[in-house]
Design a protein around this motif. Structure first.
Motif, PDB file in Angstrom:
ATOM      1  N   ALA A 199      35.259 -21.541  27.235  1.00  0.00           N
ATOM      2  CA  ALA A 199      36.333 -21.412  28.209  1.00  0.00           C
ATOM      3  C   ALA A 199      37.536 -22.263  27.824  1.00  0.00           C
ATOM      4  O   ALA A 199      38.686 -21.873  28.058  1.00  0.00           O
ATOM      5  CB  ALA A 199      35.820 -21.806  29.595  1.00  0.00           C
ATOM      6  N   LEU A 200      37.293 -23.434  27.226  1.00  0.00           N
ATOM      7  CA  LEU A 200      38.399 -24.272  26.745  1.00  0.00           C
ATOM      8  C   LEU A 200      39.186 -23.553  25.658  1.00  0.00           C
ATOM      9  O   LEU A 200      40.416 -23.633  25.593  1.00  0.00           O
ATOM     10  CB  LEU A 200      37.858 -25.601  26.210  1.00  0.00           C
ATOM     11  CG  LEU A 200      37.516 -26.671  27.242  1.00  0.00           C
ATOM     12  CD1 LEU A 200      36.807 -27.843  26.575  1.00  0.00           C
ATOM     13  CD2 LEU A 200      38.778 -27.162  27.945  1.00  0.00           C
ATOM     14  N   PHE A 201      38.467 -22.855  24.773  1.00  0.00           N
ATOM     15  CA  PHE A 201      39.141 -22.098  23.717  1.00  0.00           C
ATOM     16  C   PHE A 201      40.013 -21.003  24.327  1.00  0.00           C
ATOM     17  O   PHE A 201      41.186 -20.832  23.952  1.00  0.00           O
ATOM     18  CB  PHE A 201      38.105 -21.495  22.768  1.00  0.00           C
ATOM     19  CG  PHE A 201      38.692 -20.589  21.723  1.00  0.00           C
ATOM     20  CD1 PHE A 201      39.624 -21.072  20.809  1.00  0.00           C
ATOM     21  CD2 PHE A 201      38.320 -19.263  21.656  1.00  0.00           C
ATOM     22  CE1 PHE A 201      40.171 -20.238  19.845  1.00  0.00           C
ATOM     23  CE2 PHE A 201      38.862 -18.421  20.699  1.00  0.00           C
ATOM     24  CZ  PHE A 201      39.793 -18.912  19.783  1.00  0.00           C
ATOM     25  N   LEU A 253      40.131 -19.056  13.199  1.00  0.00           N
ATOM     26  CA  LEU A 253      38.794 -18.780  12.697  1.00  0.00           C
ATOM     27  C   LEU A 253      37.822 -19.937  12.916  1.00  0.00           C
ATOM     28  O   LEU A 253      36.666 -19.721  13.256  1.00  0.00           O
ATOM     29  CB  LEU A 253      38.854 -18.447  11.199  1.00  0.00           C
ATOM     30  CG  LEU A 253      39.674 -17.204  10.835  1.00  0.00           C
ATOM     31  CD1 LEU A 253      39.707 -17.029   9.333  1.00  0.00           C
ATOM     32  CD2 LEU A 253      39.101 -15.962  11.491  1.00  0.00           C
ATOM     33  N   ASN A 254      38.287 -21.171  12.735  1.00  0.00           N
ATOM     34  CA  ASN A 254      37.369 -22.317  12.748  1.00  0.00           C
ATOM     35  C   ASN A 254      36.854 -22.669  14.137  1.00  0.00           C
ATOM     36  O   ASN A 254      35.715 -23.107  14.291  1.00  0.00           O
ATOM     37  CB  ASN A 254      38.034 -23.546  12.126  1.00  0.00           C
ATOM     38  CG  ASN A 254      38.105 -23.451  10.615  1.00  0.00           C
ATOM     39  OD1 ASN A 254      37.603 -22.496  10.026  1.00  0.00           O
ATOM     40  ND2 ASN A 254      38.736 -24.415   9.981  1.00  0.00           N
ATOM     41  N   ILE A 255      37.700 -22.503  15.153  1.00  0.00           N
ATOM     42  CA  ILE A 255      37.249 -22.867  16.498  1.00  0.00           C
ATOM     43  C   ILE A 255      36.137 -21.928  16.976  1.00  0.00           C
ATOM     44  O   ILE A 255      35.086 -22.393  17.443  1.00  0.00           O
ATOM     45  CB  ILE A 255      38.431 -22.908  17.489  1.00  0.00           C
ATOM     46  CG1 ILE A 255      39.407 -24.015  17.077  1.00  0.00           C
ATOM     47  CG2 ILE A 255      37.926 -23.159  18.909  1.00  0.00           C
ATOM     48  CD1 ILE A 255      40.663 -24.067  17.919  1.00  0.00           C
ATOM     49  N   PRO A 256      36.296 -20.585  16.854  1.00  0.00           N
ATOM     50  CA  PRO A 256      35.154 -19.720  17.195  1.00  0.00           C
ATOM     51  C   PRO A 256      33.938 -19.999  16.321  1.00  0.00           C
ATOM     52  O   PRO A 256      32.801 -19.899  16.797  1.00  0.00           O
ATOM     53  CB  PRO A 256      35.706 -18.309  16.951  1.00  0.00           C
ATOM     54  CG  PRO A 256      37.183 -18.445  17.052  1.00  0.00           C
ATOM     55  CD  PRO A 256      37.496 -19.804  16.525  1.00  0.00           C
ATOM     56  N   ILE A 275      42.678  -9.870  26.267  1.00  0.00           N
ATOM     57  CA  ILE A 275      41.512 -10.074  25.417  1.00  0.00           C
ATOM     58  C   ILE A 275      40.826 -11.394  25.772  1.00  0.00           C
ATOM     59  O   ILE A 275      39.598 -11.477  25.866  1.00  0.00           O
ATOM     60  CB  ILE A 275      41.914 -10.058  23.925  1.00  0.00           C
ATOM     61  CG1 ILE A 275      42.473  -8.673  23.552  1.00  0.00           C
ATOM     62  CG2 ILE A 275      40.724 -10.407  23.032  1.00  0.00           C
ATOM     63  CD1 ILE A 275      43.006  -8.603  22.147  1.00  0.00           C
ATOM     64  N   MET A 276      41.626 -12.442  26.006  1.00  0.00           N
ATOM     65  CA  MET A 276      41.065 -13.739  26.364  1.00  0.00           C
ATOM     66  C   MET A 276      40.338 -13.660  27.712  1.00  0.00           C
ATOM     67  O   MET A 276      39.266 -14.230  27.890  1.00  0.00           O
ATOM     68  CB  MET A 276      42.176 -14.799  26.446  1.00  0.00           C
ATOM     69  CG  MET A 276      42.777 -15.196  25.102  1.00  0.00           C
ATOM     70  SD  MET A 276      41.566 -15.962  23.993  1.00  0.00           S
ATOM     71  CE  MET A 276      41.221 -14.601  22.885  1.00  0.00           C
ATOM     72  N   VAL A 277      40.947 -12.924  28.660  1.00  0.00           N
ATOM     73  CA  VAL A 277      40.308 -12.775  29.964  1.00  0.00           C
ATOM     74  C   VAL A 277      38.973 -12.040  29.820  1.00  0.00           C
ATOM     75  O   VAL A 277      37.962 -12.417  30.422  1.00  0.00           O
ATOM     76  CB  VAL A 277      41.240 -12.021  30.938  1.00  0.00           C
ATOM     77  CG1 VAL A 277      40.492 -11.648  32.216  1.00  0.00           C
ATOM     78  CG2 VAL A 277      42.453 -12.869  31.271  1.00  0.00           C
TER      79      VAL A 277
END
Length: 645
Positions: free
Chosen positions: A194-196, A214-217, A282-284
């Motif tokens: 959720a923070l992402f 790419l790195n955070i996911p 998309i984020m939602v």
């Protein structure tokens, strides 16, 4: 120069005073009798793990059927269980409570740190945090979630945290460790995801950085896969993508990922930044998917759902049916389709408890500030998600309060208010905690048995467990959910139990039998497991009345916390007396709520004899316990008088 030095010393001294007040307030919340029914089960499991260097064989602990998948839950708690067993072995009840105080204090420091230079605000925020997390401070493995949530959110302290991979990988490490302490690490995974979502929503320029795109996911996926040895969670996650719609999701996601990694990486980034594609949608969608995912895993258990056709394990229901059961207490009639655990209820049924009313209040205030903020807070996504989950699971409402306090503690408008506003609030908060510990716990919604203590609640007694070992060692004994784990710890290696408050090890039929015997008021149902002896907590009037009212079950022993019933057939001679394993002095030192519960049970004993035609037994019982019965009558009269007034 001299004045500046003196002012600095004064400032440091005041901060030390504020820290001392915070510690006193934390002690007022946390240091209370151990009353949880699950901790004893965890200690015994930790004992078995340390002794065997492996996950235990649960069939050695129960004489009732054991769920074949019970070891899946142990993979999430093995380290926490071992820690609690080590603490209990080293220092008994005291070390358990002090350890929870340590976890809570670290979390409080994370709250108070941003406002440390404003002492009254730090005290107000700490009171709010301690009150919202009151249910998480119970001595059990779930307390690790209190620290886990605090540490993950603490990773967002720095203003540029979202652009630092160090912050994201630190969250990953916290979640992986947390996953071996308690199953609530799923909450950490949800908050991280959720923070992402929230960060991308509020800081879209991150999408122009391929490293973060790419790195955070990838960090989130690593946290998912390696949580709790990786095997169970990873396989459960991957199993979704091996059939039906999940297979199509896997194919599309894989092709998109490969395309992004190769020639399409720059095109993909440009596309996400294009106004033609509503990437916020998309984020939602991703965020909503996480809410559904978290709910799915919360309900991925063998807890039973109530159904007109009978008990059904939740793991056998489809996703939609699980979601309906998850929120049954809020959106549906709470009397039907209910989990075995009472935790799966709406928080609106518990508005008198401090962690509910304060969490809802803090959430309302935080929601108002999130709405008014010019720059949106990335925590808003997690905050909204826990709102949804908390509606059907009362334990999670405390996490909503925790996140709300974090949001308020970092809100410029809230923290910039003049100190004179917070000083009376700080005095009021400190005073109410002190008053609550001086005999008025319900004043602010604490549990009725709350008082300063480093010991267990007195109803966890030793006399009845020892009595059962001595008289009925080889006979299976029925016990209720509330004391099963405690009896397991007392009888370790010598006698098995029927059921306990940790539902996962049990087959659905055991819990169903337990509940049907209560609802049908028929203790003879336990004859299915050859139980001719039953151990009931004295404070559980529902269960004790079932046995008192049945003609074949007789009370044979009682101590300060439990009462024993034995079944006699019409061809057997019933007992002529009841062993009351409690002195007058011990009764005087019991808390009022337990005195009243025990008095109600003991006063029913003579009438039980009379009802069964044993007038001599009733007279003998009264004669041998005259002083104790007099004390109990005073307790009942006093309570009746207070209710009249």
């Amino acid at each position: 120069m001299g004045d500046d030095t003196r002012n600095n010393r004064l400032w440091s001294r005041r901060n030390r005073i504020a820290s001392a007040l915070l510690l006193v307030m934390a002690v007022g919340f946390v240091i209370r009798p151990i009353n949880d029914v699950d901790i004893w089960w965890h200690i015994e499991i930790g004992h078995q793990i340390v002794k065997q260097r492996a996950l235990p064989d649960l069939t050695t602990l129960y004489f009732t059927p054991v769920n074949a998948n019970a070891h899946h839950d142990l993979r999430h708690t093995w380290l926490g269980d071992s820690i609690f067993y080590g603490l209990f072995s080293a220092g008994g009840d005291k070390f358990l409570t002090l350890f929870i105080l340590l976890l809570t204090w670290i979390a409080v420091v994370k709250i108070a740190k941003p406002t440390a230079r404003e002492r009254s605000l730090a005290i107000v925020l700490s009171f709010m945090f301690l009150g919202c997390s009151y249910q998480q401070q119970i001595v059990r493995n779930a307390a690790f979630s209190l620290l886990g949530v605090a540490l993950i959110i603490a990773c967002t302290d720095n203003q540029r945290w979202a652009y630092k991979m160090k912050s994201w990988w630190m969250m990953t490490i916290i979640i992986v460790v947390w996953s071996n302490l308690h199953g609530s690490y799923l909450l950490g995974l949800f908050i991280m995801g959720a923070l992402f979502c929230g960060t991308i929503w509020e800081q879209p320029d991150m999408l122009s950085n391929r490293k973060h795109t790419l790195n955070i996911p990838f960090a989130w996926i690593v946290a998912l896969v390696f949580s709790s040895w990786g095997s169970h969670v990873a396989m459960s996650f991957l199993s979704f993508f091996t059939h039906g719609i999940g297979l199509w999701v896997a194919i599309i996601a894989s092709l998109t990922f490969l395309f992004s990694l190769t020639i399409g990486s720059s095109i993909a980034i440009k596309t996400l930044n294009s106004p033609r594609l509503n990437w916020k949608s998309i984020m939602v969608a991703f965020f909503a998917g996480q809410v559904v995912w978290a709910t799915y895993f919360i309900t991925n258990s063998d807890h039973i759902a109530r159904d007109p056709a009978g008990p059904v394990p939740l793991s056998q229901l489809n996703l939609l049916e699980r979601l309906i059961h998850q929120f049954n207490s809020t959106l549906w009639d709470p009397s039907v389709n209910q989990f075995g655990s009472l935790d799966f209820q709406s928080p609106f049924f518990y508005l008198g408890d401090i962690y509910v009313w304060l969490s809802l209040g803090c959430a309302a205030l935080a929601g108002w500030r999130l709405w008014k903020e010019e720059e949106r807070n990335p925590l808003a996504f997690a905050w909204l998600g826990i709102w949804v989950i908390g509606l059907g699971y009362v334990r999670t409402i405390g996490y909503l309060g925790i996140l709300s306090v974090f949001i308020l503690g970092r809100n410029h408008w809230f923290c910039s208010r003049p100190a004179k506003i917070f000083r009376p609030l700080a005095l009021f908060a400190f005073g109410t905690v002190i008053a609550a510990n001086m005999g008025l716990p319900r004043l602010i919604g604490l549990y009725p048995g709350h008082r300063l203590s480093l010991t267990r609640a007195p109803y966890f007694s030793r006399e009845v467990p020892d009595f059962i070992l001595d008289k009925f060692l080889d006979q299976p004994a029925m016990n209720t959910i509330g004391i099963g784990g405690y009896l397991m710890l007392q009888w370790t290696g010598r006698k098995k139990v029927m059921i306990d408050g940790f539902f996962s090890p049990h087959a659905g039929e055991t819990l169903d039998l337990h509940d049907r015997a209560l609802s049908e008021r028929n203790p003879d149902l336990f004859l299915k497991y050859n139980c001719h002896v039953a151990i009931i907590p004295v404070w559980n009037n529902g269960w004790t009345s079932v046995f008192h009212d049945h003609v074949s079950w007789y009370p044979i022993a009682v101590d300060r916390g439990m009462i024993v019933f034995q079944r006699f057939s019409p061809y057997e001679s019933p007992p002529e007396n009841v062993a009351i394993m409690l002195t007058d002095e011990e009764y005087r030192h019991l808390p009022e709520y337990l005195q009243l519960a025990l008095a109600n049970q003991v006063f029913r004993l003579p009438s039980d004899f009379v009802k069964r035609g044993q007038q001599a037994g009733a007279e003998k019982l009264v004669a041998e316990n005259q002083e104790l019965l007099t004390l109990m009558k005073i307790t009942i009269d006093s309570k009746r008088q207070s209710l009249t007034n």
